[in-house]
Design a protein around this motif. Structure first.
Motif, PDB file in Angstrom:
ATOM      1  N   ALA A  41      12.021  30.074 -12.949  1.00 37.56           N
ATOM      2  CA  ALA A  41      12.568  29.544 -11.706  1.00 37.56           C
ATOM      3  C   ALA A  41      12.644  28.032 -11.864  1.00 37.56           C
ATOM      4  CB  ALA A  41      11.690  29.917 -10.519  1.00 37.56           C
ATOM      5  N   SER A  42      13.713  27.432 -11.349  1.00 41.77           N
ATOM      6  CA  SER A  42      13.926  26.002 -11.569  1.00 41.77           C
ATOM      7  C   SER A  42      13.518  25.131 -10.386  1.00 41.77           C
ATOM      8  CB  SER A  42      15.394  25.741 -11.925  1.00 41.77           C
ATOM      9  OG  SER A  42      16.231  26.186 -10.879  1.00 41.77           O
ATOM     10  N   ASP A  43      13.020  25.749  -9.315  1.00 40.13           N
ATOM     11  CA  ASP A  43      12.517  24.955  -8.189  1.00 40.13           C
ATOM     12  C   ASP A  43      11.487  25.775  -7.406  1.00 40.13           C
ATOM     13  OD1 ASP A  43      13.824  26.502  -6.025  1.00 40.13           O
ATOM     14  OD2 ASP A  43      15.669  25.554  -6.687  1.00 40.13           O
ATOM     15  N   GLY A  44      10.825  25.101  -6.482  1.00 37.39           N
ATOM     16  CA  GLY A  44       9.737  25.738  -5.751  1.00 37.39           C
ATOM     17  C   GLY A  44      10.151  26.926  -4.898  1.00 37.39           C
ATOM     18  N   MET A  45      11.274  26.809  -4.218  1.00 34.79           N
ATOM     19  CA  MET A  45      11.735  27.910  -3.363  1.00 34.79           C
ATOM     20  C   MET A  45      12.054  29.154  -4.196  1.00 34.79           C
ATOM     21  SD  MET A  45      11.484  26.942  -0.246  1.00 34.79           S
ATOM     22  CE  MET A  45      12.475  28.110   0.644  1.00 34.79           C
ATOM     23  N   GLU A  46      12.764  28.958  -5.299  1.00 34.95           N
ATOM     24  CA  GLU A  46      13.094  30.073  -6.184  1.00 34.95           C
ATOM     25  C   GLU A  46      11.822  30.663  -6.788  1.00 34.95           C
ATOM     26  OE1 GLU A  46      15.782  31.091 -10.147  1.00 34.95           O
ATOM     27  OE2 GLU A  46      15.471  28.997  -9.587  1.00 34.95           O
ATOM     28  N   GLY A  47      10.893  29.803  -7.156  1.00 38.56           N
ATOM     29  CA  GLY A  47       9.634  30.273  -7.728  1.00 38.56           C
ATOM     30  C   GLY A  47       8.832  31.121  -6.752  1.00 38.56           C
ATOM     31  N   GLN A  48       8.756  30.674  -5.516  1.00 41.98           N
ATOM     32  CA  GLN A  48       8.034  31.440  -4.501  1.00 41.98           C
ATOM     33  C   GLN A  48       8.701  32.800  -4.289  1.00 41.98           C
ATOM     34  OE1 GLN A  48       7.677  29.454  -0.719  1.00 41.98           O
ATOM     35  NE2 GLN A  48       6.593  31.164   0.205  1.00 41.98           N
ATOM     36  N   ALA A  49      10.014  32.821  -4.190  1.00 44.29           N
ATOM     37  CA  ALA A  49      10.743  34.077  -3.996  1.00 44.29           C
ATOM     38  C   ALA A  49      10.548  35.028  -5.175  1.00 44.29           C
ATOM     39  CB  ALA A  49      12.228  33.792  -3.780  1.00 44.29           C
ATOM     40  N   LYS A  50      10.619  34.501  -6.401  1.00 39.22           N
ATOM     41  CA  LYS A  50      10.433  35.361  -7.584  1.00 39.22           C
ATOM     42  C   LYS A  50       9.014  35.897  -7.672  1.00 39.22           C
ATOM     43  CE  LYS A  50      14.048  34.403 -10.793  1.00 39.22           C
ATOM     44  NZ  LYS A  50      14.440  34.039 -12.138  1.00 39.22           N
ATOM     45  N   ALA A  51       8.046  35.094  -7.269  1.00 39.58           N
ATOM     46  CA  ALA A  51       6.656  35.558  -7.295  1.00 39.58           C
ATOM     47  C   ALA A  51       6.473  36.746  -6.359  1.00 39.58           C
ATOM     48  CB  ALA A  51       5.713  34.422  -6.911  1.00 39.58           C
ATOM     49  N   VAL A  52       7.069  36.671  -5.186  1.00 39.75           N
ATOM     50  CA  VAL A  52       6.968  37.772  -4.218  1.00 39.75           C
ATOM     51  C   VAL A  52       7.706  39.002  -4.736  1.00 39.75           C
ATOM     52  CG1 VAL A  52       7.656  38.519  -1.905  1.00 39.75           C
ATOM     53  CG2 VAL A  52       6.631  36.255  -2.232  1.00 39.75           C
ATOM     54  N   GLU A  53       8.891  38.794  -5.280  1.00 39.18           N
ATOM     55  CA  GLU A  53       9.736  39.896  -5.737  1.00 39.18           C
ATOM     56  C   GLU A  53       9.212  40.556  -7.012  1.00 39.18           C
ATOM     57  OE1 GLU A  53      14.131  40.261  -7.707  1.00 39.18           O
ATOM     58  OE2 GLU A  53      13.921  38.936  -5.961  1.00 39.18           O
ATOM     59  N   GLU A  54       8.819  39.748  -7.987  1.00 36.49           N
ATOM     60  CA  GLU A  54       8.463  40.257  -9.313  1.00 36.49           C
ATOM     61  C   GLU A  54       6.974  40.510  -9.519  1.00 36.49           C
ATOM     62  OE1 GLU A  54      10.649  41.051 -11.668  1.00 36.49           O
ATOM     63  OE2 GLU A  54      12.433  40.284 -10.664  1.00 36.49           O
ATOM     64  N   ARG A  55       6.134  39.842  -8.760  1.00 35.63           N
ATOM     65  CA  ARG A  55       4.674  39.931  -8.884  1.00 35.63           C
ATOM     66  C   ARG A  55       4.201  39.794 -10.339  1.00 35.63           C
ATOM     67  NH1 ARG A  55       3.404  44.414  -4.374  1.00 35.63           N
ATOM     68  NH2 ARG A  55       4.643  43.447  -2.763  1.00 35.63           N
ATOM     69  N   PRO A  56       4.396  38.613 -10.919  1.00 37.23           N
ATOM     70  CA  PRO A  56       3.990  38.397 -12.312  1.00 37.23           C
ATOM     71  C   PRO A  56       2.473  38.426 -12.461  1.00 37.23           C
ATOM     72  CG  PRO A  56       4.531  36.318 -11.279  1.00 37.23           C
ATOM     73  CD  PRO A  56       4.898  37.389 -10.296  1.00 37.23           C
ATOM     74  N   ASP A  57       2.015  38.511 -13.691  1.00 39.64           N
ATOM     75  CA  ASP A  57       0.580  38.512 -13.968  1.00 39.64           C
ATOM     76  C   ASP A  57      -0.029  37.121 -13.848  1.00 39.64           C
ATOM     77  OD1 ASP A  57       0.239  41.333 -14.687  1.00 39.64           O
ATOM     78  OD2 ASP A  57       1.632  40.815 -16.296  1.00 39.64           O
ATOM     79  N   VAL A  58       0.778  36.096 -14.090  1.00 41.95           N
ATOM     80  CA  VAL A  58       0.327  34.707 -13.978  1.00 41.95           C
ATOM     81  C   VAL A  58       1.541  33.823 -13.715  1.00 41.95           C
ATOM     82  CG1 VAL A  58       0.463  34.179 -16.451  1.00 41.95           C
ATOM     83  CG2 VAL A  58      -1.164  32.947 -15.030  1.00 41.95           C
ATOM     84  N   ILE A  59       1.289  32.687 -13.044  1.00 41.58           N
ATOM     85  CA  ILE A  59       2.356  31.735 -12.748  1.00 41.58           C
ATOM     86  C   ILE A  59       1.981  30.386 -13.345  1.00 41.58           C
ATOM     87  CG2 ILE A  59       3.637  30.520 -10.931  1.00 41.58           C
ATOM     88  CD1 ILE A  59       2.933  32.964  -9.105  1.00 41.58           C
ATOM     89  N   LEU A  60       2.898  29.805 -14.139  1.00 43.57           N
ATOM     90  CA  LEU A  60       2.761  28.440 -14.627  1.00 43.57           C
ATOM     91  C   LEU A  60       3.656  27.585 -13.743  1.00 43.57           C
ATOM     92  CD1 LEU A  60       2.912  28.988 -18.481  1.00 43.57           C
ATOM     93  CD2 LEU A  60       0.911  28.852 -16.999  1.00 43.57           C
ATOM     94  N   LEU A  61       3.058  26.694 -12.986  1.00 41.76           N
ATOM     95  CA  LEU A  61       3.752  26.013 -11.899  1.00 41.76           C
ATOM     96  C   LEU A  61       3.714  24.498 -12.076  1.00 41.76           C
ATOM     97  CD1 LEU A  61       5.043  26.289  -9.053  1.00 41.76           C
ATOM     98  CD2 LEU A  61       2.719  26.442  -8.138  1.00 41.76           C
ATOM     99  N   ASP A  62       4.884  23.893 -12.122  1.00 33.73           N
ATOM    100  CA  ASP A  62       5.004  22.439 -12.199  1.00 33.73           C
ATOM    101  C   ASP A  62       4.543  21.844 -10.875  1.00 33.73           C
ATOM    102  OD1 ASP A  62       5.758  19.795 -12.641  1.00 33.73           O
ATOM    103  OD2 ASP A  62       7.902  20.207 -12.603  1.00 33.73           O
ATOM    104  N   GLY A  63       3.656  20.882 -10.930  1.00 32.79           N
ATOM    105  CA  GLY A  63       3.159  20.253  -9.710  1.00 32.79           C
ATOM    106  C   GLY A  63       4.160  19.319  -9.070  1.00 32.79           C
TER     107      GLY A  63
END
Length: 84
Positions: free
Chosen positions: A34-56
């Motif tokens: 995901a290239s931004d925070g909104m997309e990242g949050q949506a993908k986390a909910v949709e895909e439920r990955p095992d871990v998230i590497l998140l740019d601060g």
């Protein structure tokens, strides 16, 4: 090669994403991006990955706020988040 887990990489820097991809894909991880925070949050909910590497540091919705939102949501609260 067996998959070792799904990693969601949320970062607006394509070089950082490519570097993480090179490191993690060779270890057999399934990668989502995901290239931004909104997309990242949506993908986390949709895909439920095992871990998230998140740019601060991202524009509009930074990684710290994304992390707060993910931890407040029962659907994603248990997913480990590493701020990069």
């Amino acid at each position: 090669m067996p998959t070792h887990g799904t990693v969601l990489i949320v970062d607006d820097d394509s070089y950082v994403c490519a570097t993480m991809e090179a490191l993690l894909k060779n270890e057999g991880h399934k990668l989502l991006f995901a290239s931004d925070g909104m997309e990242g949050q949506a993908k986390a909910v949709e895909e439920r990955p095992d871990v998230i590497l998140l740019d601060g540091m991202m524009p509009e919705l930074d990684g710290y706020e994304v992390c707060r939102r993910l931890k407040a949501d029962p659907v994603t609260a248990s997913i480990p988040v590493l701020l990069v």
